[in-house]
Design a protein around this motif. Structure first.
Motif, PDB file in Angstrom:
ATOM      1  N   GLU A  93       0.269  -1.509   0.277  1.00  0.00           N
ATOM      2  CA  GLU A  93       0.223   0.220   0.166  1.00  0.00           C
ATOM      3  C   GLU A  93       0.653   1.176  -0.240  1.00  0.00           C
ATOM      4  O   GLU A  93       1.981   1.108   0.627  1.00  0.00           O
ATOM      5  CB  GLU A  93      -0.840  -0.474   1.325  1.00  0.00           C
ATOM      6  N   MET A  94       0.012   1.614  -0.427  1.00  0.00           N
ATOM      7  CA  MET A  94       0.894   3.355  -0.808  1.00  0.00           C
ATOM      8  C   MET A  94       0.541   4.194   0.382  1.00  0.00           C
ATOM      9  O   MET A  94      -0.116   4.287   1.236  1.00  0.00           O
ATOM     10  CB  MET A  94       0.634   4.107  -2.303  1.00  0.00           C
ATOM     11  N   GLN A  95       1.938   4.767   1.175  1.00  0.00           N
ATOM     12  CA  GLN A  95       1.116   5.930   2.299  1.00  0.00           C
ATOM     13  C   GLN A  95       2.035   7.005   1.989  1.00  0.00           C
ATOM     14  O   GLN A  95       3.219   7.160   1.308  1.00  0.00           O
ATOM     15  CB  GLN A  95       1.891   5.444   3.604  1.00  0.00           C
ATOM     16  N   GLN A  96       1.181   8.116   2.518  1.00  0.00           N
ATOM     17  CA  GLN A  96       2.028   9.261   2.760  1.00  0.00           C
ATOM     18  C   GLN A  96       2.749   9.629   4.316  1.00  0.00           C
ATOM     19  O   GLN A  96       1.490   9.911   5.334  1.00  0.00           O
ATOM     20  CB  GLN A  96       1.494  10.573   2.443  1.00  0.00           C
ATOM     21  N   ILE A  97       4.133   9.528   4.741  1.00  0.00           N
ATOM     22  CA  ILE A  97       4.007  10.116   5.929  1.00  0.00           C
ATOM     23  C   ILE A  97       4.800  11.043   6.090  1.00  0.00           C
ATOM     24  O   ILE A  97       5.244  11.973   5.507  1.00  0.00           O
ATOM     25  CB  ILE A  97       5.522   9.211   6.076  1.00  0.00           C
ATOM     26  N   VAL A  98       3.688  11.855   7.007  1.00  0.00           N
ATOM     27  CA  VAL A  98       3.741  13.979   7.733  1.00  0.00           C
ATOM     28  C   VAL A  98       4.226  13.318   8.757  1.00  0.00           C
ATOM     29  O   VAL A  98       4.367  13.153   9.966  1.00  0.00           O
ATOM     30  CB  VAL A  98       2.791  14.054   7.453  1.00  0.00           C
ATOM     31  N   SER A  99       6.239  14.075   8.903  1.00  0.00           N
ATOM     32  CA  SER A  99       7.033  13.602  10.410  1.00  0.00           C
ATOM     33  C   SER A  99       7.961  15.023  10.095  1.00  0.00           C
ATOM     34  O   SER A  99       8.410  15.440   8.808  1.00  0.00           O
ATOM     35  CB  SER A  99       7.352  12.976  10.320  1.00  0.00           C
ATOM     36  N   MET A 100       8.152  16.001  11.199  1.00  0.00           N
ATOM     37  CA  MET A 100       9.239  17.081  10.897  1.00  0.00           C
ATOM     38  C   MET A 100       9.193  17.978  10.075  1.00  0.00           C
ATOM     39  O   MET A 100      10.165  18.240   9.024  1.00  0.00           O
ATOM     40  CB  MET A 100      10.975  15.841  10.585  1.00  0.00           C
ATOM     41  N   ASN A 101       7.701  18.373   9.589  1.00  0.00           N
ATOM     42  CA  ASN A 101       7.678  18.884   8.701  1.00  0.00           C
ATOM     43  C   ASN A 101       8.244  18.640   6.942  1.00  0.00           C
ATOM     44  O   ASN A 101       8.149  19.639   6.069  1.00  0.00           O
ATOM     45  CB  ASN A 101       8.235  20.423   8.884  1.00  0.00           C
ATOM     46  N   ARG A 102       7.841  17.420   6.951  1.00  0.00           N
ATOM     47  CA  ARG A 102       8.357  16.884   5.529  1.00  0.00           C
ATOM     48  C   ARG A 102       6.975  15.874   5.536  1.00  0.00           C
ATOM     49  O   ARG A 102       6.704  15.533   6.171  1.00  0.00           O
ATOM     50  CB  ARG A 102       9.424  15.828   5.905  1.00  0.00           C
ATOM     51  N   ARG A 103       6.190  15.368   4.086  1.00  0.00           N
ATOM     52  CA  ARG A 103       5.682  14.854   3.176  1.00  0.00           C
ATOM     53  C   ARG A 103       6.067  14.137   2.400  1.00  0.00           C
ATOM     54  O   ARG A 103       6.799  14.557   1.438  1.00  0.00           O
ATOM     55  CB  ARG A 103       4.545  15.379   3.377  1.00  0.00           C
ATOM     56  N   VAL A 104       6.672  12.636   2.683  1.00  0.00           N
ATOM     57  CA  VAL A 104       7.179  11.662   1.929  1.00  0.00           C
ATOM     58  C   VAL A 104       6.433  10.458   1.479  1.00  0.00           C
ATOM     59  O   VAL A 104       5.291   9.913   2.344  1.00  0.00           O
ATOM     60  CB  VAL A 104       8.673  10.845   2.832  1.00  0.00           C
ATOM     61  N   ARG A 105       6.654  10.319   0.519  1.00  0.00           N
ATOM     62  CA  ARG A 105       5.813   8.903  -0.186  1.00  0.00           C
ATOM     63  C   ARG A 105       6.659   7.409   0.471  1.00  0.00           C
ATOM     64  O   ARG A 105       7.853   7.560  -0.004  1.00  0.00           O
ATOM     65  CB  ARG A 105       5.041   8.847  -1.542  1.00  0.00           C
ATOM     66  N   VAL A 106       6.055   6.758   1.196  1.00  0.00           N
ATOM     67  CA  VAL A 106       6.449   5.200   0.809  1.00  0.00           C
ATOM     68  C   VAL A 106       5.166   4.425   0.417  1.00  0.00           C
ATOM     69  O   VAL A 106       4.344   3.961   0.339  1.00  0.00           O
ATOM     70  CB  VAL A 106       6.691   4.475   2.273  1.00  0.00           C
ATOM     71  N   ILE A 107       5.785   3.386   0.439  1.00  0.00           N
ATOM     72  CA  ILE A 107       5.238   2.077  -0.226  1.00  0.00           C
ATOM     73  C   ILE A 107       5.830   0.842   1.188  1.00  0.00           C
ATOM     74  O   ILE A 107       6.590   0.539   1.246  1.00  0.00           O
ATOM     75  CB  ILE A 107       5.494   1.445  -1.207  1.00  0.00           C
ATOM     76  N   ARG A 108       4.815   0.698   1.260  1.00  0.00           N
ATOM     77  CA  ARG A 108       4.616  -0.478   2.739  1.00  0.00           C
ATOM     78  C   ARG A 108       4.621  -1.429   2.338  1.00  0.00           C
ATOM     79  O   ARG A 108       3.190  -2.172   1.507  1.00  0.00           O
ATOM     80  CB  ARG A 108       3.082   0.613   3.612  1.00  0.00           C
ATOM     81  N   ILE A 109       5.236  -2.938   2.699  1.00  0.00           N
ATOM     82  CA  ILE A 109       5.394  -3.714   2.316  1.00  0.00           C
ATOM     83  C   ILE A 109       5.043  -5.014   3.307  1.00  0.00           C
ATOM     84  O   ILE A 109       6.391  -4.693   4.514  1.00  0.00           O
ATOM     85  CB  ILE A 109       6.589  -4.242   0.984  1.00  0.00           C
ATOM     86  N   ALA A 110       3.945  -5.753   3.063  1.00  0.00           N
ATOM     87  CA  ALA A 110       3.904  -6.402   4.298  1.00  0.00           C
ATOM     88  C   ALA A 110       3.236  -7.680   4.420  1.00  0.00           C
ATOM     89  O   ALA A 110       3.148  -7.423   3.191  1.00  0.00           O
ATOM     90  CB  ALA A 110       3.410  -6.072   5.821  1.00  0.00           C
ATOM     91  N   ARG A 111       3.860  -9.064   5.091  1.00  0.00           N
ATOM     92  CA  ARG A 111       3.050 -10.172   4.894  1.00  0.00           C
ATOM     93  C   ARG A 111       1.702  -9.996   5.397  1.00  0.00           C
ATOM     94  O   ARG A 111       1.543 -10.071   6.840  1.00  0.00           O
ATOM     95  CB  ARG A 111       3.723 -11.776   5.561  1.00  0.00           C
ATOM     96  N   MET A 112       0.288 -11.022   4.551  1.00  0.00           N
ATOM     97  CA  MET A 112      -0.702 -10.970   5.624  1.00  0.00           C
ATOM     98  C   MET A 112      -1.009 -11.370   6.778  1.00  0.00           C
ATOM     99  O   MET A 112      -1.916 -10.480   7.521  1.00  0.00           O
ATOM    100  CB  MET A 112      -1.836 -11.187   3.814  1.00  0.00           C
ATOM    101  N   ASP A 113      -0.143 -12.023   6.975  1.00  0.00           N
ATOM    102  CA  ASP A 113      -0.664 -12.904   8.039  1.00  0.00           C
ATOM    103  C   ASP A 113       0.836 -11.923   9.385  1.00  0.00           C
ATOM    104  O   ASP A 113       0.621 -12.561  10.085  1.00  0.00           O
ATOM    105  CB  ASP A 113       0.350 -14.302   7.931  1.00  0.00           C
ATOM    106  N   ARG A 114       0.750 -10.973   9.040  1.00  0.00           N
ATOM    107  CA  ARG A 114       2.386 -10.690   9.239  1.00  0.00           C
ATOM    108  C   ARG A 114       2.127  -9.146   9.684  1.00  0.00           C
ATOM    109  O   ARG A 114       3.360  -8.394  10.146  1.00  0.00           O
ATOM    110  CB  ARG A 114       3.955 -10.342   9.802  1.00  0.00           C
ATOM    111  N   LEU A 115       1.009  -8.431   9.176  1.00  0.00           N
ATOM    112  CA  LEU A 115       0.671  -7.434   9.455  1.00  0.00           C
ATOM    113  C   LEU A 115       0.901  -5.997  10.606  1.00  0.00           C
ATOM    114  O   LEU A 115       1.580  -4.852  10.427  1.00  0.00           O
ATOM    115  CB  LEU A 115      -0.668  -6.671   8.958  1.00  0.00           C
ATOM    116  N   THR A 116       0.985  -6.472  11.632  1.00  0.00           N
ATOM    117  CA  THR A 116       1.716  -6.115  12.945  1.00  0.00           C
ATOM    118  C   THR A 116       3.229  -6.608  14.133  1.00  0.00           C
ATOM    119  O   THR A 116       3.069  -6.426  14.600  1.00  0.00           O
ATOM    120  CB  THR A 116       0.224  -6.539  13.841  1.00  0.00           C
ATOM    121  N   ALA A 117       3.738  -6.733  12.644  1.00  0.00           N
ATOM    122  CA  ALA A 117       5.507  -6.934  13.005  1.00  0.00           C
ATOM    123  C   ALA A 117       5.824  -6.293  13.724  1.00  0.00           C
ATOM    124  O   ALA A 117       5.381  -4.793  14.219  1.00  0.00           O
ATOM    125  CB  ALA A 117       5.404  -7.518  11.934  1.00  0.00           C
ATOM    126  N   ASP A 118       6.117  -6.500  14.790  1.00  0.00           N
ATOM    127  CA  ASP A 118       7.293  -4.984  16.012  1.00  0.00           C
ATOM    128  C   ASP A 118       8.406  -5.000  14.674  1.00  0.00           C
ATOM    129  O   ASP A 118       9.342  -3.881  15.681  1.00  0.00           O
ATOM    130  CB  ASP A 118       7.103  -5.820  16.917  1.00  0.00           C
TER     131      ASP A 118
END
Length: 350
Positions: free
Chosen positions: A89-114
């Motif tokens: 999924e595409m996400q927009q990270i807003v932090s430290m007065n910057r906006r950055v696009r990221v692609i978040r990649i995860a296993r469906m069975d590990r979506l809440t990995a630590d």
């Protein structure tokens, strides 16, 4: 050939992958565990890589205009190595007065990995996209059971140094509340950006970086092109392929100068500053570093100098060198068995 790519797959892919997987540690010395995975026959180019290198002309000249250079960073032909369902999924990270696009990649069975890997693509600081390494990072996320954030950082010269580094720092800062462990990774220029972000995370007290995963990183700006870090005569290779290796080095020597110029974009900065040249940084900053590089990568010698420094300082470094492989080998994901082996073994070290 600066960003080699192919739609072919190596002959005997599965057998060669099994051979590589069966290899053992080559040495443990001064804090560095080394895996030297030679080709058979030894000191020869992998055939698909050789196809891209053999055609380099005598006295090659790299174009200097940005349009042509960016065309040289385009990739295609990789294959998906994953075997489980993945969420991208595409996400927009807003932090430290910057906006950055990221692609978040995860296993469906590990979506809440630590644990998370925050990754920076290659492209000589002026090119490349997160999509270039998407299939490689899908496989890493599957194998490592971590969440991967593939960062679309600012590119030079339109957004010159340190914009890309600050984008990476903003992503890390945003993730500290969500993950117990954060690792940084990158290939080529992205590896340099990852190490710059790591330095700032430590000096600014943002977080402790758990590990560093670096594929053929560029580690020094303004390098002495006549010095030992660029001496292709020190690299063993069969006689009939040596001239082609030398021509490859000639191209990358030009690239080294060109990319540094675009990266700093005429700013009066010191190229030996540790954020620009991580080879010259305090090696104690970088814990649990893994470097993976090809035998015939023109950045190999600086990568080896770096891993020796961090290994000596921290006693926790790992080095993989793959026989017959040159730069940007992630572009051969799914086509050259050494790349699959590199991704799988690296994932286990996150």
């Amino acid at each position: 050939m600066l960003n080699d790519t192919t739609t072919k797959q190596s002959l005997g892919y599965d057998d060669e992958l099994k051979r590589l997987q069966a290899m053992h540690v080559s040495s443990v010395e001064d804090g560095v565990t080394s895996w030297i995975k030679e080709r058979d026959p030894i000191h020869t180019f992998e055939p698909l890589v050789w196809e891209t290198v053999a055609g380099i002309e005598q006295n090659p000249q790299l174009p200097t205009d940005l349009f042509s250079l960016r065309q040289g960073t385009e990739t295609s032909g990789q294959r998906d190595l994953t075997h489980v369902e993945m969420k991208i999924e595409m996400q927009q990270i807003v932090s430290m007065n910057r906006r950055v696009r990221v692609i978040r990649i995860a296993r469906m069975d590990r979506l809440t990995a630590d644990k998370a890997l925050i990754y920076f693509h290659g492209g000589a600081y002026y090119g490349g996209t997160p999509e270039d390494v998407l299939l490689a990072l899908k496989f890493v996320a599957e194998q490592a059971n971590c969440v991967v954030y593939n960062v679309d950082y600012a590119l030079a010269p339109e957004q010159a140094y340190p914009a890309g580094i600050l984008d990476g720092l903003a992503v890390v800062a945003a993730m500290t509340k969500n993950y117990q462990e954060i690792s940084l990774g990158g290939d080529s220029a992205g590896g340099s950006i990852a190490l710059a972000v790591s330095q700032l995370c430590k000096s600014m007290g943002i977080c402790t970086i758990a590990s560093h995963l670096l594929f053929y990183p560029t580690l020094i700006q303004g390098s002495d092109l006549n010095g030992p870090l660029w001496d292709d005569r020190s690299i063993p290779i069969v006689d009939e392929q040596r001239d082609a290796l030398h021509r490859s080095y000639q191209l990358f020597e030009q690239l080294d100068t060109i990319m540094s110029g675009y990266y700093v974009a005429d700013q009066p900065v010191d190229l030996t500053a540790p954020l620009l040249s991580p080879l010259l940084a305090d090696p104690e900053t970088f814990h649990k570093v893994t470097v993976l590089v090809g035998e015939y990568d023109p950045f190999r010698l600086q990568d080896e100098a770096f891993i020796k420094k961090v290994g000596h300082a921290n006693d926790d470094a790992t080095y993989f060198r793959y026989g017959g492989i040159s730069h940007a080998f992630l572009n051969f994901t799914g086509n050259v068995p050494a790349v699959e082996d590199a991704l799988a073994t690296a994932a286990r070290l996150i």
